[in-house]
Scaffold this motif. Structure first.
Motif, PDB file in Angstrom:
ATOM      1  N   ILE A  66       0.823  -0.865  -0.236  1.00  0.00           N
ATOM      2  CA  ILE A  66      -0.163   0.128   0.293  1.00  0.00           C
ATOM      3  C   ILE A  66       0.844   1.090   0.162  1.00  0.00           C
ATOM      4  CG2 ILE A  66      -1.376   2.059   1.339  1.00  0.00           C
ATOM      5  CD1 ILE A  66      -3.257  -1.458   2.492  1.00  0.00           C
ATOM      6  N   ALA A  67       1.945   1.342   0.769  1.00  0.00           N
ATOM      7  CA  ALA A  67       3.179   2.411   0.967  1.00  0.00           C
ATOM      8  C   ALA A  67       3.366   2.084  -0.527  1.00  0.00           C
ATOM      9  CB  ALA A  67       4.127   2.270   1.671  1.00  0.00           C
ATOM     10  N   LEU A  68       3.445   1.185  -0.951  1.00  0.00           N
ATOM     11  CA  LEU A  68       4.532   1.201  -2.222  1.00  0.00           C
ATOM     12  C   LEU A  68       4.038   1.781  -3.676  1.00  0.00           C
ATOM     13  CD1 LEU A  68       7.029   0.439  -4.209  1.00  0.00           C
ATOM     14  CD2 LEU A  68       5.430  -2.094  -4.883  1.00  0.00           C
ATOM     15  N   LEU A  69       2.337   1.552  -3.302  1.00  0.00           N
ATOM     16  CA  LEU A  69       1.225   2.500  -4.476  1.00  0.00           C
ATOM     17  C   LEU A  69       0.956   3.571  -4.461  1.00  0.00           C
ATOM     18  CD1 LEU A  69      -0.507   1.546  -6.395  1.00  0.00           C
ATOM     19  CD2 LEU A  69      -2.513   0.991  -5.182  1.00  0.00           C
ATOM     20  N   HIS A  70       1.351   4.395  -3.309  1.00  0.00           N
ATOM     21  CA  HIS A  70       1.908   5.876  -2.774  1.00  0.00           C
ATOM     22  C   HIS A  70       3.295   6.320  -3.198  1.00  0.00           C
ATOM     23  CE1 HIS A  70      -2.088   4.267  -1.539  1.00  0.00           C
ATOM     24  NE2 HIS A  70      -2.892   5.249  -1.926  1.00  0.00           N
ATOM     25  N   GLN A  71       3.853   5.466  -3.837  1.00  0.00           N
ATOM     26  CA  GLN A  71       4.870   6.318  -3.900  1.00  0.00           C
ATOM     27  C   GLN A  71       5.088   7.770  -4.497  1.00  0.00           C
ATOM     28  OE1 GLN A  71       7.909   4.640  -7.312  1.00  0.00           O
ATOM     29  NE2 GLN A  71       7.041   3.092  -5.764  1.00  0.00           N
ATOM     30  N   HIS A  72       4.632   7.957  -5.020  1.00  0.00           N
ATOM     31  CA  HIS A  72       4.443   9.631  -5.958  1.00  0.00           C
ATOM     32  C   HIS A  72       3.686  10.607  -4.715  1.00  0.00           C
ATOM     33  CE1 HIS A  72       6.442   8.099  -9.819  1.00  0.00           C
ATOM     34  NE2 HIS A  72       5.365   6.803  -9.763  1.00  0.00           N
ATOM     35  N   GLN A  73       3.366  10.076  -4.134  1.00  0.00           N
ATOM     36  CA  GLN A  73       2.229  10.781  -2.927  1.00  0.00           C
ATOM     37  C   GLN A  73       3.686  11.606  -1.711  1.00  0.00           C
ATOM     38  OE1 GLN A  73      -1.553   9.687  -1.852  1.00  0.00           O
ATOM     39  NE2 GLN A  73      -1.637   9.443  -4.088  1.00  0.00           N
ATOM     40  N   ARG A  74       4.606  11.112  -1.055  1.00  0.00           N
ATOM     41  CA  ARG A  74       5.885  11.157  -0.350  1.00  0.00           C
ATOM     42  C   ARG A  74       6.587  11.227  -0.849  1.00  0.00           C
ATOM     43  NH1 ARG A  74       2.760   6.223   2.406  1.00  0.00           N
ATOM     44  NH2 ARG A  74       1.168   6.346   1.453  1.00  0.00           N
ATOM     45  N   GLU A  75       7.758  11.771   0.158  1.00  0.00           N
ATOM     46  CA  GLU A  75       9.353  11.756   0.289  1.00  0.00           C
ATOM     47  C   GLU A  75       9.581  11.025   0.768  1.00  0.00           C
ATOM     48  OE1 GLU A  75      10.371  14.295  -1.835  1.00  0.00           O
ATOM     49  OE2 GLU A  75       8.741  14.958  -2.585  1.00  0.00           O
ATOM     50  N   PRO A  76      10.764  10.315   0.055  1.00  0.00           N
ATOM     51  CA  PRO A  76      11.298   9.052   0.282  1.00  0.00           C
ATOM     52  C   PRO A  76      12.868   9.673   1.663  1.00  0.00           C
ATOM     53  CG  PRO A  76      12.432   9.712  -1.601  1.00  0.00           C
ATOM     54  CD  PRO A  76      11.005  10.771  -1.647  1.00  0.00           C
ATOM     55  N   ILE A  77      12.180   8.547   2.146  1.00  0.00           N
ATOM     56  CA  ILE A  77      13.823   9.397   3.390  1.00  0.00           C
ATOM     57  C   ILE A  77      15.058   8.251   3.182  1.00  0.00           C
ATOM     58  CG2 ILE A  77      15.024   8.418   5.885  1.00  0.00           C
ATOM     59  CD1 ILE A  77      11.279   8.073   5.809  1.00  0.00           C
ATOM     60  N   THR A  78      16.529   9.773   3.368  1.00  0.00           N
ATOM     61  CA  THR A  78      17.251   8.751   3.166  1.00  0.00           C
ATOM     62  C   THR A  78      18.608   8.616   4.361  1.00  0.00           C
ATOM     63  OG1 THR A  78      17.493   9.813   0.745  1.00  0.00           O
ATOM     64  CG2 THR A  78      19.595   9.422   1.869  1.00  0.00           C
ATOM     65  N   ARG A  79      19.183   7.508   4.195  1.00  0.00           N
ATOM     66  CA  ARG A  79      20.532   7.181   6.187  1.00  0.00           C
ATOM     67  C   ARG A  79      21.488   7.347   4.501  1.00  0.00           C
ATOM     68  NH1 ARG A  79      16.999   9.815   7.359  1.00  0.00           N
ATOM     69  NH2 ARG A  79      15.527   8.961   8.895  1.00  0.00           N
ATOM     70  N   GLU A  80      22.505   7.081   5.653  1.00  0.00           N
ATOM     71  CA  GLU A  80      24.019   7.077   5.073  1.00  0.00           C
ATOM     72  C   GLU A  80      24.088   5.604   6.388  1.00  0.00           C
ATOM     73  OE1 GLU A  80      28.022   8.915   4.860  1.00  0.00           O
ATOM     74  OE2 GLU A  80      26.687  10.105   5.250  1.00  0.00           O
ATOM     75  N   VAL A  81      24.341   4.332   4.865  1.00  0.00           N
ATOM     76  CA  VAL A  81      24.880   3.548   5.906  1.00  0.00           C
ATOM     77  C   VAL A  81      26.347   2.936   4.999  1.00  0.00           C
ATOM     78  CG1 VAL A  81      24.534   1.198   5.690  1.00  0.00           C
ATOM     79  CG2 VAL A  81      22.121   2.250   6.105  1.00  0.00           C
ATOM     80  N   ASN A  82      27.252   2.628   5.878  1.00  0.00           N
ATOM     81  CA  ASN A  82      28.634   2.984   5.603  1.00  0.00           C
ATOM     82  C   ASN A  82      29.424   3.285   4.218  1.00  0.00           C
ATOM     83  OD1 ASN A  82      28.880   0.466   7.844  1.00  0.00           O
ATOM     84  ND2 ASN A  82      28.260  -0.617   6.114  1.00  0.00           N
ATOM     85  N   GLY A  83      28.790   4.735   4.450  1.00  0.00           N
ATOM     86  CA  GLY A  83      28.869   5.634   3.593  1.00  0.00           C
ATOM     87  C   GLY A  83      28.360   5.300   2.048  1.00  0.00           C
TER      88      GLY A  83
END
Length: 665
Positions: A477-494
């Motif tokens: 359900i979240a995947l289907l609404h991907q164009h309605q929300r901003e993604p989260i970015t996290r740094e993992v091992n560079g």
């Protein structure tokens, strides 16, 4: 350029005057001409320029056998050298031209090619016709086994051989020269050119099979992409999807069609969902499957009517990766059920099989691998489904109520009207829009920070898989609404890792769908049997009210039950036996189906809590989540924009940022 060699001491005029008949003898000498190209592939002569005559007379045949190119070279050693010297003296420029042609490998005339004629291929050379049968049965170019027939006038020769084997070619050349009256050199030259043509044809065929068909995937125009993007950004996206099914002629089944659509969309996840549509015959399960599949691009779905036991293992590496595997009837895939279960749970298939090494001919172990993950879509009329397959899938039951039947009849009648024809034309545009929208969906990692606060029934071990289905339902359900929300970015091992956040609205939608589609999996009764049990309870309760007798005295027969529910004798008998086995009803009179009366063992007026899977209410989930935020002081999120804090617990669009003075408070 070809060189024609005449007997020693003769030119063309002398040969034509002394050897009779002149026309046949000259034709045979032209056919035996030697090409001057050296190592370059020999071009073909025009087919109508040279003709092979019928067998000559005995006197002429004896002369020609003695005067072939090889025999003359043996008898007259001077012939070749002197002829070349004479040719150079007559036309020195010609010899230089031949040398330049050989050294530079200039473009030569196109060689003859294979021509398909019915079930065969033909190959014509200067009046000699070769017919090939069985060429397409070869799996590669390392072996070219076929049946070859050569025809020269009224003489012919046929044999089975492998063109890649030198021994077979030598035998065929010798027999062809003997049977058809050709020289060995001519037969060898023809077979070489035939081998080259067969290899080229086989390579082209294998290349066409390996490469996907060009133009199979339609490219969206800018207007189509904008239209599909507007659909994906609509706040009421799920309602629009349901309305699209209604506009395409699929009435009712709101939960089923939305659940099946979400399951097919989950093909882009690492752990996609699987679906089994279970119903009686002619209830509309195939119609539901077809309606859902038409909403997805053709290149992202694979549909089969049946599958053999080993067929899945040989589909190729990426044949099914992130696609929909639809099988019309689960019975048709019964032999492949083990592979389907592994593909769903493991996400890949690997098999070790024996095969012949093409180089050595010895039997060796070969490994075949099929990459997943894949979304599996099945339909079935069976009451008892394989338990291991069913607990890996969402079980959808088609609505078989009289009200749904009336809606279907109304839709079928409308399809014959002008409005129905217009609706059918509009359906193409709707399906095209839905397919374009699916093309704009990209695979994402889904971050669900509400997951630690979710609840699920844990009284059975099989809920371990059902809980995973519930979480996957939230993810899709979240995947289907991907164009309605901003993604989260996290740094993992560079490296930067992008994730798509889950919102409370996604969990609320999943909680609305899960009790029905997941509760059926936990119910010990199949959907049709549960429905018949409801008819039994209504029948018994009505009899208790009319007769004023206790439930134990209100017995019923199969005939009365058939009249009450409108089911066939086979359906009632099958599900009655299931209810008897599970001790919901008991037989009190009669045996072997004759004069049987049954008693309902469960309390008739009791409420049933089947499909209870213990989900937390979204409001309570919000409260628990907010309380955890206050206690742990995590980073807060407003409108999907993170504010830095001491820790990062998740994403929640309704949580406010930290207080900054009285205004913020």
């Amino acid at each position: 350029v070809y060189r024609i060699k005449f007997p020693w001491g003769m030119d063309a005029n002398d040969y034509a005057r002394k050897v009779t008949p002149a026309a046949q003898s000259l034709r045979l000498l032209v056919n035996a001409a030697q090409w001057l190209g050296g190592a370059v592939a020999a071009p073909s002569l025009p087919e109508d320029s040279v003709h092979v005559a019928p067998a000559p007379s005995s006197s002429l045949a004896a002369l020609l056998v003695a005067e072939t190119a090889e025999e003359v070279a043996k008898k007259e050693p001077r012939l070749q050298g002197e002829a070349e010297t004479d040719s150079a003296k007559r036309c020195p420029q010609g010899e230089e031209a031949v040398g330049r042609l050989t050294n530079q490998q200039a473009v030569l005339p196109v060689a003859p090619c294979l021509v398909p004629v019915g079930d065969f291929h033909t190959f014509s050379l200067e009046g000699r016709e070769y017919r090939l049968a069985g060429l397409e049965k070869n799996a590669g170019v390392e072996s070219l086994k076929l049946t070859l027939r050569v025809r020269v006038g009224e003489r012919l020769h046929s044999d089975q051989l492998d063109l890649c084997r030198d021994q077979d070619r030598r035998r065929f050349i010798e027999r062809t020269a003997e049977e058809c009256g050709l020289t060995t050199e001519m037969a060898k030259r023809d077979l070489g050119r035939l081998l080259l043509a067969c290899e080229q044809w086989q390579e082209a065929r294998l290349k066409a099979q390996a490469e996907p068909a060009q133009g199979a995937v339609a490219v969206m125009t800018a207007e189509e992409e904008a239209e599909a993007l507007a659909l994906l950004k609509a706040p009421d996206l799920l309602e629009k999807i349901t309305a699209a099914f209604d506009a395409c002629g699929l009435v009712g089944e709101d939960t089923n069609k939305l659940a099946a659509f979400l399951a097919c969309t989950s093909r882009k996840l690492n752990r996609p969902l699987a679906v089994i549509i279970q119903s009686t015959s002619a209830a509309g399960k195939s119609t539901l499957m077809e309606a859902v599949l038409r909403m997805f691009p053709e290149d992202e779905r694979v549909k089969y009517s049946a599958m053999t036991g080993q067929s899945l293992y040989y589909l190729g590496e990426a044949k099914l990766q992130h696609k929909i595997l639809a099988i019309v009837e689960e019975e048709g895939a019964e032999k492949a059920s083990y592979a389907l279960k592994l593909l769903q749970s493991e996400g890949e298939l690997t098999i070790a099989s024996t095969g012949k090494d093409p180089n050595t001919g010895r039997m060796v172990t070969q490994q075949y691998h099929v990459e997943g993950p894949v979304m599996i879509f099945l339909t079935t009329t069976a009451i008892d489904i394989d338990e291991e397959l069913m607990n890996r899938c969402l079980v959808l039951s088609v609505d078989e109520s009289p009200e749904q039947t009336a809606r279907i009849h109304a839709m079928q009648r409308e399809a014959r009207t002008v409005a129905g024809i217009v609706r059918a034309e509009q359906r193409r545009d709707i399906e095209r829009l839905m397919r374009n929208a699916q093309k704009l969906l990209k695979p994402w990692k889904i971050a669900n920070d509400y997951a630690p606060y979710l609840t699920f029934a844990s009284d059975r071990t099989r809920t371990r898989r059902d809980h995973e289905k519930y979480l996957s339902l939230i993810d899709v359900i979240a995947l289907l609404h991907q164009h309605q929300r901003e993604p989260i970015t996290r740094e993992v091992n560079g490296r930067q890792v992008e994730m798509l956040p889950v919102r409370l609205s996604d969990i609320a939608t999943a909680n609305r769908l899960a009790p029905e589609i997941l509760g059926r999996c936990l119910d010990e009764l199949p959907p049709q049997t549960r429905r018949l049990l409801g008819h039994v309870r209504e029948l018994v309760q009505a009899r208790m009210e009319s007769t004023k007798q206790p439930q134990s005295r209100c017995l019923f027969s199969r005939r009365e039950l058939r009249e009450a529910c409108g089911w066939s004798e086979f359906q009632v008998r099958t599900h009655i036996e299931k209810l008897e086995a599970l001790e919901y009803i008991a037989r009190r009179q009669g045996r072997q189906g004759v004069g049987c009366l049954h008693e309902l063992l469960m309390e008739c007026a009791a409420t049933e809590d089947q499909w209870h899977i213990g989900l937390i209410d979204p409001d309570q989930l919000r409260h628990n989540y907010d309380a955890s935020f206050v206690q742990n002081e995590p980073c807060f999120v407003q409108n999907d924009t993170p504010f830095e804090g001491t820790s990062c617990a998740g994403t929640h669009e309704a949580v406010k940022p930290k207080r900054q003075g009285k205004a913020a408070a």
